[in-house]
Enzyme design. Sequence first.
Site, PDB file in Angstrom:
ATOM      1  N   LYS A 108      -8.757  67.681  39.684  1.00 36.05           N
ATOM      2  CA  LYS A 108      -8.816  67.571  38.781  1.00 36.05           C
ATOM      3  C   LYS A 108      -7.537  67.717  37.833  1.00 36.05           C
ATOM      4  CE  LYS A 108     -12.330  71.797  39.009  1.00 36.05           C
ATOM      5  NZ  LYS A 108     -13.136  70.471  39.626  1.00 36.05           N
ATOM      6  N   ASP A 145     -12.275  64.516  37.878  1.00 36.22           N
ATOM      7  CA  ASP A 145     -13.353  65.680  37.399  1.00 36.22           C
ATOM      8  C   ASP A 145     -12.677  66.156  35.893  1.00 36.22           C
ATOM      9  OD1 ASP A 145     -14.181  66.315  39.740  1.00 36.22           O
ATOM     10  OD2 ASP A 145     -12.982  68.229  41.074  1.00 36.22           O
ATOM     11  N   ARG A 195     -18.545  59.067  35.958  1.00 39.28           N
ATOM     12  CA  ARG A 195     -19.969  60.076  36.522  1.00 39.28           C
ATOM     13  C   ARG A 195     -20.536  60.853  35.593  1.00 39.28           C
ATOM     14  NH1 ARG A 195     -16.877  65.068  40.072  1.00 39.28           N
ATOM     15  NH2 ARG A 195     -17.008  63.330  41.780  1.00 39.28           N
ATOM     16  N   LYS A 198     -23.904  66.857  33.642  1.00 40.55           N
ATOM     17  CA  LYS A 198     -24.509  67.611  31.758  1.00 40.55           C
ATOM     18  C   LYS A 198     -23.790  68.790  31.387  1.00 40.55           C
ATOM     19  CE  LYS A 198     -29.357  68.619  32.887  1.00 40.55           C
ATOM     20  NZ  LYS A 198     -30.995  69.057  32.925  1.00 40.55           N
ATOM     21  N   GLY A 199     -22.087  69.024  32.486  1.00 40.29           N
ATOM     22  CA  GLY A 199     -21.279  70.105  31.876  1.00 40.29           C
ATOM     23  C   GLY A 199     -21.310  71.024  32.173  1.00 40.29           C
ATOM     24  N   ALA A 200     -20.445  71.950  32.469  1.00 46.44           N
ATOM     25  CA  ALA A 200     -20.387  73.083  33.427  1.00 46.44           C
ATOM     26  C   ALA A 200     -19.509  74.187  32.682  1.00 46.44           C
ATOM     27  CB  ALA A 200     -19.872  72.990  34.765  1.00 46.44           C
ATOM     28  N   HIS A 238     -28.887  67.343  39.542  1.00 51.74           N
ATOM     29  CA  HIS A 238     -30.273  67.750  40.276  1.00 51.74           C
ATOM     30  C   HIS A 238     -31.875  67.860  39.908  1.00 51.74           C
ATOM     31  CE1 HIS A 238     -26.622  69.988  41.629  1.00 51.74           C
ATOM     32  NE2 HIS A 238     -26.418  69.862  42.674  1.00 51.74           N
ATOM     33  N   ARG A 299     -19.059  79.021  38.168  1.00 53.15           N
ATOM     34  CA  ARG A 299     -20.054  78.388  37.376  1.00 53.15           C
ATOM     35  C   ARG A 299     -21.124  77.758  37.590  1.00 53.15           C
ATOM     36  NH1 ARG A 299     -14.538  75.706  36.858  1.00 53.15           N
ATOM     37  NH2 ARG A 299     -14.793  74.774  38.811  1.00 53.15           N
TER      38      ARG A 299
HETATM   39  P1  FDA Z   1     -29.672  72.006  35.954  1.00 48.04           P
HETATM   40  O1  FDA Z   1     -28.435  73.013  36.281  1.00 48.04           O
HETATM   41  O2  FDA Z   1     -29.422  71.579  34.348  1.00 48.04           O
HETATM   42  O3  FDA Z   1     -31.374  71.957  36.219  1.00 48.04           O
HETATM   43  C1  FDA Z   1     -32.098  70.889  35.894  1.00 48.04           C
HETATM   44  C2  FDA Z   1     -33.237  71.081  36.869  1.00 48.04           C
HETATM   45  O4  FDA Z   1     -32.692  71.100  38.573  1.00 48.04           O
HETATM   46  C3  FDA Z   1     -34.001  72.332  37.386  1.00 48.04           C
HETATM   47  O5  FDA Z   1     -35.022  72.900  36.500  1.00 48.04           O
HETATM   48  C4  FDA Z   1     -34.327  72.159  38.658  1.00 48.04           C
HETATM   49  O6  FDA Z   1     -35.502  72.005  38.683  1.00 48.04           O
HETATM   50  C5  FDA Z   1     -33.556  71.605  39.107  1.00 48.04           C
HETATM   51  N1  FDA Z   1     -32.764  72.857  39.562  1.00 48.04           N
HETATM   52  C6  FDA Z   1     -30.955  72.197  39.410  1.00 48.04           C
HETATM   53  N2  FDA Z   1     -30.143  73.309  40.502  1.00 48.04           N
HETATM   54  C7  FDA Z   1     -31.091  73.045  41.530  1.00 48.04           C
HETATM   55  C8  FDA Z   1     -31.338  74.057  43.017  1.00 48.04           C
HETATM   56  N3  FDA Z   1     -30.033  75.021  43.175  1.00 48.04           N
HETATM   57  N4  FDA Z   1     -32.075  74.411  43.446  1.00 48.04           N
HETATM   58  C9  FDA Z   1     -33.655  73.210  43.014  1.00 48.04           C
HETATM   59  N5  FDA Z   1     -33.579  72.196  42.074  1.00 48.04           N
HETATM   60  C10 FDA Z   1     -32.211  72.726  41.389  1.00 48.04           C
HETATM   61  N6  FDA Z   1     -19.227  69.529  34.931  1.00 48.04           N
HETATM   62  C11 FDA Z   1     -18.094  69.325  34.948  1.00 48.04           C
HETATM   63  O7  FDA Z   1     -18.413  69.876  34.046  1.00 48.04           O
HETATM   64  N7  FDA Z   1     -16.988  69.136  35.521  1.00 48.04           N
HETATM   65  C12 FDA Z   1     -16.927  67.965  36.656  1.00 48.04           C
HETATM   66  O8  FDA Z   1     -16.028  67.070  36.812  1.00 48.04           O
HETATM   67  C13 FDA Z   1     -18.675  67.718  37.838  1.00 48.04           C
HETATM   68  N8  FDA Z   1     -18.758  67.404  38.933  1.00 48.04           N
HETATM   69  C14 FDA Z   1     -19.546  67.625  39.031  1.00 48.04           C
HETATM   70  C15 FDA Z   1     -19.930  66.993  40.037  1.00 48.04           C
HETATM   71  C16 FDA Z   1     -20.810  65.821  40.614  1.00 48.04           C
HETATM   72  C17 FDA Z   1     -21.872  65.613  42.050  1.00 48.04           C
HETATM   73  C18 FDA Z   1     -21.603  66.964  40.581  1.00 48.04           C
HETATM   74  C19 FDA Z   1     -24.100  67.322  40.896  1.00 48.04           C
HETATM   75  C20 FDA Z   1     -22.106  67.820  38.819  1.00 48.04           C
HETATM   76  C21 FDA Z   1     -21.044  67.771  38.805  1.00 48.04           C
HETATM   77  N9  FDA Z   1     -20.253  69.243  36.591  1.00 48.04           N
HETATM   78  C22 FDA Z   1     -19.668  68.931  37.042  1.00 48.04           C
HETATM   79  C23 FDA Z   1     -21.476  70.161  37.099  1.00 48.04           C
HETATM   80  C24 FDA Z   1     -22.665  69.605  35.800  1.00 48.04           C
HETATM   81  O9  FDA Z   1     -22.315  69.223  34.733  1.00 48.04           O
HETATM   82  C25 FDA Z   1     -23.400  70.677  35.799  1.00 48.04           C
HETATM   83  O10 FDA Z   1     -23.381  71.741  35.305  1.00 48.04           O
HETATM   84  C26 FDA Z   1     -24.546  70.938  37.156  1.00 48.04           C
HETATM   85  O11 FDA Z   1     -24.469  70.211  38.124  1.00 48.04           O
HETATM   86  C27 FDA Z   1     -26.124  71.713  36.738  1.00 48.04           C
HETATM   87  O12 FDA Z   1     -26.964  70.393  36.072  1.00 48.04           O
HETATM   88  P2  FDA Z   1     -27.757  69.411  36.265  1.00 48.04           P
HETATM   89  O13 FDA Z   1     -27.753  68.283  36.107  1.00 48.04           O
HETATM   90  O14 FDA Z   1     -27.431  69.775  37.551  1.00 48.04           O
HETATM   91  O15 FDA Z   1     -29.509  70.211  35.949  1.00 48.04           O
END
Ligand code: FDA
Length: 318
Positions: A108, A145, A195, A198-200, A238, A299
């Site tokens: 970061k 990041d 990479r 979605k955004g956290a 995920h 987060r």
């Molecule tokens: P989301 O949280 O919308 O979930 C969608 C679906 O995925 C759920 O309905 C479910 O089906 C499945 N799911 C999710 N979590 C689950 C669990 N624990 N168990 C089972 N199923 C699950 N953010 C940021 O702002 N800056 C950054 O630099 C990064 N870096 C980063 C690196 C990597 C490798 C990852 C994977 C993520 C990030 N993020 C990030 C975080 C990202 O922005 C986001 O907040 C999370 O990945 C959650 O979003 P998802 O796309 O996983 O789906």
Amino acid sequence: VPVNPLRPAILAVAGSERVKRTLTTSPATAAMVQRFVPGEARPDLIAAARTLLMSGRAVSVDYLGENTTDRAQADAAVAEYLALINDLAALPTTEVPAGAAPLEVSVKLSALGQALGADGPAIATENLRTVCTKAAEAGVWVTVDAEDHTTTAATLAVTGQVRPDFPWLGTVIQAYLYRSEDDCRDLADAGARVRLCKGAYREPETVAYQRRVDVDRAYLRCLRVLMRGAGRPLVASHDPVVLAAAADLATITGRRPGRLEYQMLYGIRTDEQLHLADRGDFVRVYLPYGHQWYGYLMRRLAERPANLAFFLRALAGR
Ligand code: FDA
């Protein structure tokens, strides 16, 4: 429907020392912290990385830290990254597709000094170059990041400046920001590793989509741009819908595993990580460690009501 109704409240306590203390004093919640963060010290991290690598997954290791407010702290973060790269490079790795590297660190810019006043961006850029130089010697890759939207333009400027010397330098794009589709186009044209997540962070509606459905649609638009572009898309999600869309686009665009990565967070959907790796896809696990795990954990809790329920049960001792 907002992403998670409790998300703003959870992100609001993300800076609370009191809540952090509560978490570490209860064995049940400490165990829960460990589900997402394998440890505070480097040896804990190296043990977790070794296990992941032996299972055929790649790693991206994040030394947790953000919002550094003094130079000494930024220097300490750089020193830790240099030692980390050394230790990672000594680990045995399994074979990976041509053009891919199994070892990566995530950094970061705020941990490297980006917020240290007017000189902050220059300090962070210099520190990033130091980390990248060491990484290049060790055969390790680096990704920067994405943090909150106030830093997006500066972070993209820094990575754009450093990438010509380190072509494998990765950049993170957050699909929830309105600007991201354009950023994806620029980075895809430049052939960058991107990479896409979605955004956290908690962002205002002036800059970011608020509804889950809008964030999801924006993600798929950005994904199409990256998959059709010249760079290397890193699909960080995920979400089964995202994973299926990426697989379809890989078939349509003829992308092989060496030119596409799936990335997931340590402790989340481990079965799916192994399933993708077993079917021959390239999977990288984001692996955080360090004593500053609190903001990261908050987060993760804010993302998913099920994570929060798990946390509340642990806190209640059940
Ligand atoms: P989301 O949280 O919308 O979930 C969608 C679906 O995925 C759920 O309905 C479910 O089906 C499945 N799911 C999710 N979590 C689950 C669990 N624990 N168990 C089972 N199923 C699950 N953010 C940021 O702002 N800056 C950054 O630099 C990064 N870096 C980063 C690196 C990597 C490798 C990852 C994977 C993520 C990030 N993020 C990030 C975080 C990202 O922005 C986001 O907040 C999370 O990945 C959650 O979003 P998802 O796309 O996983 O789906």
